[in-house]
Design a protein around this motif. Structure first.
Motif, PDB file in Angstrom:
ATOM      1  N   GLU A 250       0.719  -1.105  -0.172  1.00  0.00           N
ATOM      2  CA  GLU A 250      -0.138   0.095   0.255  1.00  0.00           C
ATOM      3  C   GLU A 250       0.843   1.345  -0.174  1.00  0.00           C
ATOM      4  O   GLU A 250       0.437   2.278  -0.782  1.00  0.00           O
ATOM      5  N   VAL A 251       1.768   1.179   0.807  1.00  0.00           N
ATOM      6  CA  VAL A 251       2.669   2.591   0.895  1.00  0.00           C
ATOM      7  C   VAL A 251       3.397   2.519  -0.310  1.00  0.00           C
ATOM      8  O   VAL A 251       3.638   3.962  -0.999  1.00  0.00           O
ATOM      9  N   ALA A 252       4.073   1.472  -0.884  1.00  0.00           N
ATOM     10  CA  ALA A 252       4.671   1.553  -2.358  1.00  0.00           C
ATOM     11  C   ALA A 252       3.824   2.110  -3.477  1.00  0.00           C
ATOM     12  O   ALA A 252       4.258   2.818  -4.269  1.00  0.00           O
ATOM     13  N   ARG A 253       2.635   1.636  -3.513  1.00  0.00           N
ATOM     14  CA  ARG A 253       1.517   2.112  -4.425  1.00  0.00           C
ATOM     15  C   ARG A 253       1.129   3.670  -4.337  1.00  0.00           C
ATOM     16  O   ARG A 253       1.092   4.179  -5.290  1.00  0.00           O
ATOM     17  N   TYR A 254       0.823   3.837  -2.897  1.00  0.00           N
ATOM     18  CA  TYR A 254       0.050   5.045  -2.833  1.00  0.00           C
ATOM     19  C   TYR A 254       0.723   6.057  -2.055  1.00  0.00           C
ATOM     20  O   TYR A 254       0.261   7.373  -1.899  1.00  0.00           O
ATOM     21  N   GLY A 255       1.861   5.992  -1.243  1.00  0.00           N
ATOM     22  CA  GLY A 255       2.725   6.742  -0.683  1.00  0.00           C
ATOM     23  C   GLY A 255       1.689   7.629   0.377  1.00  0.00           C
ATOM     24  O   GLY A 255       0.893   7.271   1.051  1.00  0.00           O
TER      25      GLY A 255
END
Length: 188
Positions: free
Chosen positions: A105-110
């Protein structure tokens, strides 16, 4: 032609394994999310009409060559069930699965999922939903629902621990008799 369905909880690695299998078998990769959800920004907010998603999926699966379908099509993917040569069911410890999901989730949407981000609430809801996979009842995508569905299938089911390396998982699938025989037929 080889037709493989790779399924499991969100974060269990269904897409990752399906991509590797598709590449190694030189067949198409299809993901249920691409059919279930309409393309929106933010993503995963608007489901596609059930008849339309089935029509689109059947169009893709009817093309020449084999395919690997990743994800879950419980309750709406019944027309595909007779086509499966193998169902791969991935399981992983919930803590590791949730760590994978958070990192993804962090990698995709920051910052979009962080405090004040436009996806903060939706991401929190998704994480809560994903965390309940192992304990939720069969009325939704859950371990219980997947186990009940697997009991009704006629295709062989290969259960794998997706904490293993992706190459090890792929090798186990490729060595399964249902796939090895199909791969041999494709080379002739």
């Amino acid at each position: 032609m080889v037709h493989i369905h790779v399924m499991g909880a969100s974060g269990s690695g269904t897409t990752s394994l399906a991509l590797v299998l598709a590449e190694r078998l030189d067949i198409a990769h299809l993901d249920t999310d691409d059919f279930f959800w309409l393309p929106t920004d933010p993503p995963f907010t608007t489901p596609r009409d059930a008849d339309q998603r089935i029509r689109l999926l059947l169009e893709e699966t009817s093309r020449p060559g084999g395919w690997v379908l990743s994800g879950s099509a419980l309750k709406w993917g019944m027309p595909l069930e007779p086509l499966y040569d193998l169902i791969v069911f991935l399981r992983i410890e919930p803590e590791l699965r949730m760590a994978r999901i958070r990192a993804r989730e962090v990698a995709r949407y920051g910052d979009r999922i962080g405090p004040g981000g436009d996806m903060e609430v939706k991401s929190g809801q998704f994480l809560e939903w994903a965390a309940s996979y192992d304990t939720a009842g069969p009325e939704r995508r859950s371990l219980s629902a997947h186990e009940q569905w697997l009991e009704t299938q006629t295709a062989p089911v290969l259960r794998l621990d997706s904490s293993l390396e992706i190459d090890d998982l792929a090798a186990q699938v490729l060595l399964h008799p249902a796939i090895a025989a199909g791969a041999v037929r494709r080379r002739r």
